[in-house]
Scaffold this motif. Structure first.
Motif, short mmCIF file in Angstrom:
data_model
loop_
_atom_site.label_atom_id
_atom_site.label_comp_id
_atom_site.label_asym_id
_atom_site.label_seq_id
_atom_site.Cartn_x
_atom_site.Cartn_y
_atom_site.Cartn_z
N PHE A 514 0.82 -1.21 0.00
CA PHE A 514 0.00 0.00 0.00
C PHE A 514 0.85 1.25 0.00
CE2 PHE A 514 -2.11 3.47 2.25
CZ PHE A 514 -3.14 3.70 1.35
N ARG A 515 1.95 1.24 0.74
CA ARG A 515 2.83 2.41 0.77
C ARG A 515 3.33 2.75 -0.63
NH1 ARG A 515 5.37 0.78 4.68
NH2 ARG A 515 7.09 -0.28 3.62
N LYS A 516 3.73 1.73 -1.38
CA LYS A 516 4.21 1.96 -2.75
C LYS A 516 3.05 2.38 -3.67
CE LYS A 516 8.03 -1.35 -2.44
NZ LYS A 516 8.57 -2.64 -2.92
N LEU A 517 1.90 1.78 -3.45
CA LEU A 517 0.75 2.13 -4.29
C LEU A 517 0.34 3.58 -4.07
CD1 LEU A 517 -1.54 1.33 -6.21
CD2 LEU A 517 -2.82 0.48 -4.23
N TRP A 518 0.31 4.01 -2.82
CA TRP A 518 -0.05 5.40 -2.52
C TRP A 518 0.94 6.36 -3.19
CZ3 TRP A 518 -4.07 7.96 -0.42
CH2 TRP A 518 -3.88 9.30 -0.05
N THR A 519 2.22 6.03 -3.12
CA THR A 519 3.23 6.88 -3.75
C THR A 519 3.00 6.95 -5.26
OG1 THR A 519 4.85 6.32 -2.04
CG2 THR A 519 5.71 7.22 -4.10
N ALA A 520 2.67 5.81 -5.87
CA ALA A 520 2.44 5.77 -7.32
C ALA A 520 1.22 6.59 -7.71
CB ALA A 520 2.28 4.33 -7.78
N LEU A 521 0.22 6.63 -6.84
CA LEU A 521 -1.02 7.34 -7.16
C LEU A 521 -0.99 8.83 -6.79
CD1 LEU A 521 -3.67 4.69 -6.03
CD2 LEU A 521 -3.15 5.39 -8.37
N LEU A 522 0.07 9.28 -6.14
CA LEU A 522 0.12 10.66 -5.68
C LEU A 522 -0.09 11.69 -6.79
CD1 LEU A 522 2.80 10.89 -2.84
CD2 LEU A 522 0.36 11.45 -2.72
N PRO A 523 0.47 11.50 -8.00
CA PRO A 523 0.20 12.49 -9.06
C PRO A 523 -1.30 12.63 -9.35
CG PRO A 523 2.05 11.11 -9.69
CD PRO A 523 1.45 10.50 -8.46
N ALA A 524 -2.01 11.50 -9.40
CA ALA A 524 -3.45 11.55 -9.65
C ALA A 524 -4.19 12.17 -8.47
CB ALA A 524 -3.98 10.15 -9.94
N ILE A 525 -3.77 11.84 -7.25
CA ILE A 525 -4.41 12.40 -6.06
C ILE A 525 -4.19 13.91 -5.99
CG2 ILE A 525 -4.35 12.40 -3.53
CD1 ILE A 525 -3.65 9.37 -3.74
N GLN A 526 -2.98 14.34 -6.34
CA GLN A 526 -2.71 15.77 -6.36
C GLN A 526 -3.53 16.48 -7.43
OE1 GLN A 526 -1.18 17.60 -4.26
NE2 GLN A 526 -1.29 19.53 -5.41
N ARG A 527 -3.66 15.86 -8.61
CA ARG A 527 -4.49 16.46 -9.65
C ARG A 527 -5.95 16.56 -9.19
NH1 ARG A 527 -4.75 16.97 -15.12
NH2 ARG A 527 -2.61 17.71 -14.89
N TRP A 625 1.67 3.92 -13.99
CA TRP A 625 2.29 4.26 -12.71
C TRP A 625 2.24 3.10 -11.72
CZ3 TRP A 625 -0.90 9.37 -12.46
CH2 TRP A 625 -0.37 10.29 -13.38
N THR A 626 1.09 2.44 -11.66
CA THR A 626 0.94 1.38 -10.67
C THR A 626 1.59 0.08 -11.10
OG1 THR A 626 -1.24 0.85 -11.60
CG2 THR A 626 -1.17 2.36 -9.71
N SER A 627 1.87 -0.06 -12.39
CA SER A 627 2.61 -1.25 -12.84
C SER A 627 3.97 -1.31 -12.17
CB SER A 627 2.78 -1.24 -14.35
OG SER A 627 1.54 -1.44 -15.00
N ALA A 628 4.53 -0.14 -11.89
CA ALA A 628 5.83 -0.10 -11.23
C ALA A 628 5.77 -0.73 -9.84
CB ALA A 628 6.32 1.35 -11.13
N VAL A 629 4.59 -0.64 -9.19
CA VAL A 629 4.44 -1.25 -7.87
C VAL A 629 4.59 -2.76 -7.98
CG1 VAL A 629 2.86 -1.56 -5.91
CG2 VAL A 629 2.93 0.62 -7.14
N ILE A 630 3.95 -3.36 -8.99
CA ILE A 630 4.03 -4.81 -9.19
C ILE A 630 5.45 -5.21 -9.61
CG2 ILE A 630 3.05 -6.76 -10.43
CD1 ILE A 630 1.08 -5.32 -8.60
N GLU A 631 6.01 -4.45 -10.53
CA GLU A 631 7.35 -4.78 -11.02
C GLU A 631 8.39 -4.70 -9.91
OE1 GLU A 631 7.86 -2.04 -14.18
OE2 GLU A 631 6.36 -2.99 -15.46
N ALA A 632 8.25 -3.70 -9.03
CA ALA A 632 9.20 -3.56 -7.93
C ALA A 632 9.13 -4.77 -7.00
CB ALA A 632 8.91 -2.28 -7.15
N ARG A 633 7.92 -5.27 -6.78
CA ARG A 633 7.78 -6.44 -5.91
C ARG A 633 8.38 -7.68 -6.55
NH1 ARG A 633 5.32 -10.71 -5.58
NH2 ARG A 633 4.12 -10.33 -7.45
#
Length: 636
Positions: A514-527, A625-633
């Motif tokens: 979740f920590r990584k997912l939240w970071t990945a979604l931050l650009p969308a959340i900021q928008r 953006w969120t694909s990076a979360v899966i790839e990092a894992r």
């Protein structure tokens, strides 16, 4: 010294953000007040939820009034019991002589347990309350024992006595129309634009859904209806008294799938049409009750929004909940709605995303179905089944040996059987709570301002601003809602991809994911936050906007100007921003699409005098953006 009754609708302060976007009239207080008024018994009605009053403030208002000898707590939901309990404790501390009673679904279902839990409550009124509150007030005032009063559970000689039940009210036309103290309060504090009226045309529901608690208050599954003429007479009275044109039916089920039920709706619609009542109304019904003839007739008579209780998109889940419908019924209802003249944003639905026994395969189907309807809201994606005291699902959980650790009256805090479902639900819950804590204020402000704006501009004869301007603002709002929902969709889809790629379900892994997912979604959340701020400012600035027309293909409004090309049905609005980078909102007026949040709204930035597109966030960018979360894992 005189005698009066205090009626209270408690306020659950934790739900304050949710309640900001709702009108909170209490029909229960309205009906109880009307019964007391008709019996010439003085009363004071306090809707704490509407007025945002906490238990201390409510208790202070009543404790200083020596005439109040009876206090009735009306708890429409199980969770408000905690606030009711606090009010009772505070009142008893200052006024031990005061008789405190409570009514509602939980009180009816768990009367003895409630009195054991709260020593400050003297009695419970089970079932319907109009006749009971008058009798109870008379007995308390005249010091008559409750020994032979039907439908009451009370304390006597250190014990608890449960009297025989009171019969249901057989003719609802005999009831006095509910008093509208809440409407008067809203009109006084916020104006007529905020006011709408709740109406109840029937009581009860024939269905047997395992999660529903409504049968507990009535004791059976019979539906008792007012006559169409009686309902329309109340609507006319409200129009005459308050000038209100918006109504919401809060029946458990508005349309019963029988010849008698259909005939009732047809007669009601014919009366509205024959009397030429210009109203908007909302009603709730089941998926297996819709057809084009009725939809057309209801829409012609003023139905502005419709609610369908789909609840699930998986047959095994519908069967587990004894819903009495199938996915085929739900799909047929959607087809009927799409053929009707209802716009997607006028269609709401009930949907429960999670239940304790759900499998991961069911959850994936549940998500895919609701996403495919085009009617999904963020609320649907968060919903997990609430296990209410005494419901069939409550009994099912108890029979399975499950134990709730939550205090009496609170939600049953259960765990999910399937570890995959547990992982996904926790990720969604973590996202929701963090977003609410850190990022949601601007979004809530924008939604509330938009709601007020629409209420002030949707009246049938409204001339406050052109319809095309209202449509432009609505599309900007749909754009905002679309992005919020897409972020939630992405949370689900990324969690599913994590599990499908072999990710484990452990709590440690979930927190890391979740920590990584939240970071990945931050650009969308900021928008999302930025667009919410802009929409809020846009709506606030409309009264000062310069409204004009233009014939150019590409509209270029000046600062704080809005232009409309009636030939091409295009509108553009320029919003001045503090940083000098003005925004231009452009939309094709009348655009709808098939999804509730489809829109044609485009936003450009004006930077150094030149117009540049504000790069949109879409599904492909979210997935990237969120694909990076899966790839990092996977790399780990």
């Amino acid at each position: 010294m005189g005698f009066s009754v205090g009626l209270i609708h408690p306020f659950l302060t934790e739900a304050q953000n949710k309640n900001r976007l709702k009108f909170r009239e209490s029909l229960a207080l309205g009906y109880l007040s009307a019964a007391l008024h008709h019996a010439r018994i003085k009363y004071r009605s306090i809707n704490a939820e509407l007025q945002f009053l906490d238990p201390n403030e409510v208790a202070d208002l009543l404790a200083i009034d020596d005439d109040v000898g009876l206090v009735g707590l009306s708890c429409k939901s199980q969770r408000t019991y905690r606030a009711a309990k606090d009010i009772a404790r505070l009142l008893k501390r200052s006024r031990p002589d005061m008789h405190i009673t409570i009514g509602g679904v939980l009180a009816t279902a768990a009367d003895i347990k409630l009195l054991e839990d709260c020593p400050d409550i003297d009695s419970v009124v089970r079932g319907e309350g109009e006749n009971a509150i008058v009798e109870l007030a008379t007995r308390v005032r005249d010091q008559i024992p409750l020994d032979d009063m039907l439908g009451v559970t009370f304390r006597r000689d250190g014990g608890i006595v449960r009297n025989d039940p009171r019969a249901r009210i057989g003719n609802l036309d005999d009831l006095n129309f509910p008093l509208r103290d809440d409407l008067r309060y809203v009109m006084k504090t916020t104006g007529a634009a905020e006011a709408s009226a709740y109406i109840v045309a029937s009581r009860g529901c024939y269905a047997a859904c395992t999660f529903c608690s409504i049968h507990q208050i009535y004791g059976n599954r019979a539906v008792v209806r007012r006559t169409p003429g009686n309902v329309v007479s109340e609507i006319e009275k409200i129009i005459n008294d308050y000038g209100i044109q918006r109504f919401s039916f809060v029946d458990d089920i508005f349309l019963i799938p029988s010849r008698k039920g259909v005939r009732w709706v047809e007669e009601f619609c014919d009366l509205i049409w024959d009397k030429r009542l210009d109203i908007n109304f909302y009603a709730e019904m089941r998926a297996d009750t819709l057809n084009q003839n009725l939809l057309s007739k209801m829409k012609r008579s003023g139905m502005h929004r419709i609610f369908i209780g789909f609840e699930a998109g998986v047959d095994s889940v519908l069967q587990r909940w004894d819903k009495g419908t199938t996915v085929a019924d739900n799909n047929n209802a959607i087809e009927e709605l799409k053929k009707s003249s209802f716009e997607p944003f006028q269609i709401n639905m009930g949907y429960i995303m999670f239940d304790p026994e759900m499998t991961l395969a069911e959850l994936k189907q549940q998500f895919a179905w609701v996403k495919g309807t085009g009617y999904a809201k963020v609320q649907h994606l968060q919903n997990k089944m609430n296990i209410y005291w005494g419901t069939p699902h409550y009994d099912r959980m108890v029979a399975q040996g499950r134990v709730s650790i939550a205090p009496f009256g609170e939600r049953w805090e259960y765990e999910f059987d399937d570890p995959g479902v547990r992982f996904v639900e926790k990720c969604v819950r973590l996202h929701h709570r963090r977003f609410e804590d850190d990022e949601s204020r601007e979004l809530l402000d924008a939604k509330e301002r938009f709601r007020v704006f629409v209420r002030g501009h949707e009246d049938i004869d409204s001339s406050k601003s052109p319809r095309w301007l209202t449509d432009l603002v609505s599309q900007a709002h749909r754009r905002l809602e679309w992005l919020e929902r897409e972020i939630y969709f992405t949370v689900f889809e990324t969690a599913f991809r994590h599990l499908d790629s072999g990710g484990d379900h452990s709590a440690v892994q979930r927190e890391n994911f979740f920590r990584k997912l939240w970071t990945a979604l931050l650009p969308a959340i900021q928008r999302l936050r930025e667009e919410a701020i802009c929409l809020n400012k846009l709506i606030a600035g409309i009264p000062d906007m310069i409204i004009g027309t233009a014939t150019a293909d590409k509209l270029n409004p000046g600062p704080n100007q809005v232009l409309f090309n009636s030939t091409r049905q295009i509108a553009a609005l320029r919003l001045s921003t503090p940083d000098g980078g003005d925004l231009i909102y452009t939309a094709s007026i009348g655009f709808r699409g098939e999804d509730r949040y489809d829109h044609s709204c485009k936003i450009d930035r004006i930077i150094d005098g030149s117009r540049r597109g504000w790069s949109d966030i879409d599904r492909s960018s979210l997935r990237q953006w969120t694909s990076a979360v899966i790839e990092a894992r996977l790399v780990q």
